[in-house]
Scaffold this active site. Structure first.
Site, PDB file in Angstrom:
ATOM      1  N   GLY A  23       1.007  -1.004   0.120  1.00 16.29           N
ATOM      2  CA  GLY A  23      -0.169   0.073  -0.043  1.00 16.29           C
ATOM      3  C   GLY A  23       0.690   1.473   0.063  1.00 16.29           C
TER       4      GLY A  23
ATOM      5  N   ALA B  91      -1.998  11.033   9.206  1.00 20.10           N
ATOM      6  CA  ALA B  91      -0.770  10.539   8.607  1.00 20.10           C
ATOM      7  C   ALA B  91       0.102  11.944   8.385  1.00 20.10           C
ATOM      8  CB  ALA B  91      -1.188   9.901   7.279  1.00 20.10           C
TER       9      ALA B  91
ATOM     10  N   LYS C 179     -14.573   3.870  17.533  1.00 18.26           N
ATOM     11  CA  LYS C 179     -14.447   5.432  17.738  1.00 18.26           C
ATOM     12  C   LYS C 179     -15.183   6.121  16.864  1.00 18.26           C
ATOM     13  CE  LYS C 179     -10.935   5.942  14.363  1.00 18.26           C
ATOM     14  NZ  LYS C 179      -9.962   7.093  14.043  1.00 18.26           N
TER      15      LYS C 179
ATOM     16  N   ASN D 145     -15.734  12.072  10.603  1.00 23.86           N
ATOM     17  CA  ASN D 145     -16.982  11.730  11.064  1.00 23.86           C
ATOM     18  C   ASN D 145     -17.660  12.670  11.993  1.00 23.86           C
ATOM     19  OD1 ASN D 145     -17.485   8.424  10.169  1.00 23.86           O
ATOM     20  ND2 ASN D 145     -15.236   8.553  10.800  1.00 23.86           N
TER      21      ASN D 145
END
Lengths: 422, 422
Positions: A20, A177, A277, A344
């Site tokens: 990845g 990140a 979460k 979110n």
């Protein structure tokens, strides 16, 4: 920094592949490549990074732009410019990262496989490399989330492990990140606890007092380890000519001065933290959007954390530790970050502020892409409902009901009011 | 809402006094007065609120302003307008709150004393009312913080209790007063655990299965309770004609639909949470001011929470529960709120952003008033240093050292890098 003494002095070194190369995958590759350079007695310096090949034009804003906007292979750009101009622009990658467009070639002969790609691709990747990897390789999944269906909850690390017949641990934490790529300090949690295949015969080379993680022999019974745990996977021991693949080894591979690693054994807790979460972050967004202020948001986070602990204990009671949720970066810290400014949280807040549904926000702002939190909230609710346990998780249930329009944000205080005294 | 059945049907009712009438004191008085009205079988409806008398002009912005800016007694304004126009403007107080300028008169015959005033006044208040209160009264301290000296750590609740020869519990949580006064939803934690003076003879009226908190007799040995704990205070039992002063009773007094109460027994944990979080909030402000982002801030909060647990366990090991820190509103939730926008956080952040000391921010922005966090950080450091334990608390120590100028914010990652694996 060099690795602990017992890791060195072996005939062979560990070869590392990162599967990845997105934003997070490139960041983890940078960390790992910095560490393989510093620990050449343990790891091969060069690390492989599998890149899903695509044609990319170097953007005019890049320092590598030379007036030519002809698309080039992304792997070529990474290998020549040492920058993932598409997914991690502006960050120089160590030159010992080799971007490889061939998945099978990238994983060949690697003892350590680090999975860092969108979970939708797990199945396909496993199909492609099954049987093409070292049988005694070990994996770490950096993919957040879990698979929830009415039948049960399974971890991505298990999915990969079962797909490849290897053991896979998990890395998770309060890890945005871009901040880590910029070397801003953060912490992470790595859970790694392979079956102790032969606890009577630890590797004589291991300096660890309790070398539970050094697997040197294939046991007679491959489905039950020395600690009584069962596994679908028939594990093959790491040959003794390699440094032991234990906590010290993984710390040496991931720990940086700006990326502190906490090693634990609770793979389920670490994985659940990164998934559940997101439900809590939606709830935090709801009450923040409602204008209820910091008290209410902190209350939501506290109640959500308690439901995360309860969920882990109820469905992974054998191995889950409460402390993974309440004390680790993969637990409380990741929850805090997600409820501060995660996607979110922001989308849920916006929905309440504008008086529209989260579904509408997903349509308008995310081109119909679903938030991880909404998917997880629905899946977890369906799972709980199938067991008649909705009432035991009032916040998770409230989030599902608010998303579905059968409850309102104003109902939350009443719904979560269940007494939780000692 | 009415209280649990076992609280009713007694010959006498509890009389409640709130000692203090600032922003938080007035808010708590509002909550209590709402509840005494709803639970008339348990509490006298009218509640006393001691007000430090002063002359106040009703501000022109107030709905009670009638064109007259002549200063009036604050108690008269509260009793006629039902608003504390100085400390909680804009909030209508229940009319069953009686503002009383006489401390001694306010506490007379009260069985429940709720202390909610700046900690500097504790000593003077105790001196004034010692011997003037019912000997079997019980207290709840809403005052955040603890007393730390080189000699030891003592709780405000203990200080009041010892000063008045009564038992005093503690209330603490993620409780920004103005949000609660506006009836925005929040949670709190109340710790109440008086010595079980005679565990063999529980009150027959108590409906609780384990009436540990119902004190009906004075024991022969007043310095050691039935559970083996010692106390400086000779406690007098609550007469049986009153409803038992137990968790149910205090919940009935404090719980509101917008103010959820969690009852616990860990008074030390609840009190320490409210004090130590301010040190952590300074650290969070430091890294946020440094621009390290949400990962770093979450890491600080996680590490800070762990040091709070360690501190509690190390110095109050007999009674402290880890869960009070990691699971209660007085622990993790209050920490989250303080690190979101609390004063310690904001001042520390500003200091780093402007390249000045926190001391300078205190001078410039707070007229030289000291932050709770700086005082606590110095006191805790001095306490730890006296025991040679600075190294066990690297974050607390780092905050002290940064405040004193011997360390820099950039040193934090290295200072807290101690391995905390399982």
């Amino acid at each position: 920094m060099t690795g602990p003494a017992h890791l060195g002095g072996h005939a062979k070194k560990h070869k590392v592949t990162i599967v990845g190369s997105g934003n997070w995958g490139s960041t983890i590759s940078k960390i790992i490549a910095e560490n393989t350079r510093l620990n050449k007695d343990v790891f091969e310096e060069q690390v492989q990074m599998w890149v899903y090949e695509e044609d990319v034009a170097i953007p005019a804003s890049s320092k590598h732009f030379k007036g030519d906007d002809t698309p080039q292979k992304l792997t070529s750009i990474i290998n020549s410019c040492h920058e993932n101009v598409k997914y991690l622009p502006g960050i120089t990658l160590p030159s010992n990262i080799v971007a490889n467009p061939s998945l099978v070639d990238a994983v060949r002969d690697s003892t350590i496989l680090v999975f860092n790609l969108p979970h939708q691709f797990i199945g396909k990747v496993c199909d492609q490399i099954r049987g093409q990897i070292l049988p005694f390789a070990r994996g770490i999944s950096c993919i957040k989330g879990v698979n929830v269906s009415d039948d049960g909850v399974s971890l991505f690390s298990e999915w990969i492990g079962d797909g490849l017949d290897i053991y896979v641990g998990a890395l998770s934490g309060a890890n945005i990140a871009n901040e880590i790529a910029a070397e801003k300090w953060s912490e992470t949690t790595i859970a790694y606890d392979p079956p102790a295949m032969d606890s009577r015969a630890p590797s004589p080379r291991s300096g660890s007092p309790q070398p539970l993680f050094t697997v040197t022999e294939v046991p007679d019974s491959v489905h039950r380890d020395a600690r009584g745990r069962t596994s679908k996977t028939k594990l093959t021991g790491v040959p003794p000519e390699y440094p032991p693949l234990d906590h010290d080894c993984f710390r040496a591979l991931f720990h940086r001065p700006y990326f502190h690693v906490q090693m634990v054994s609770d793979v389920a807790g670490v994985s659940l933290g990164g998934a559940l979460k997101n439900i809590v972050a939606l709830a935090a967004g709801f009450v923040d959007g409602r204008g209820w202020g910091d008290n209410a948001k902190a209350a939501i986070m506290r109640i959500g954390l308690m439901e995360m602990v309860r969920f882990g204990k109820e469905f992974f009671g054998e191995t889950v530790q409460s402390a993974t949720f309440t004390e680790s970066s993969a637990g409380v810290a990741d929850l805090i970050t997600s409820c501060s400014g995660g996607r979110n949280f922001r989308c849920a807040k916006k929905a309440v502020e504008k008086g529209i549904t989260v579904d509408q926000v997903e349509q308008e702002d995310l081109n119909g892409q679903k938030l991880q939190g909404t998917t997880t909230a629905y899946e977890v609710n369906s799972f709980l409902k199938a067991r008649g346990l909705e009432k035991d998780y009032p916040l998770f249930t409230a989030v599902n009901d608010i998303l579905r329009g059968t409850r309102k944000v104003d109902d939350i205080p009443e719904l979560v009011a269940a007494v939780d005294d000692e």
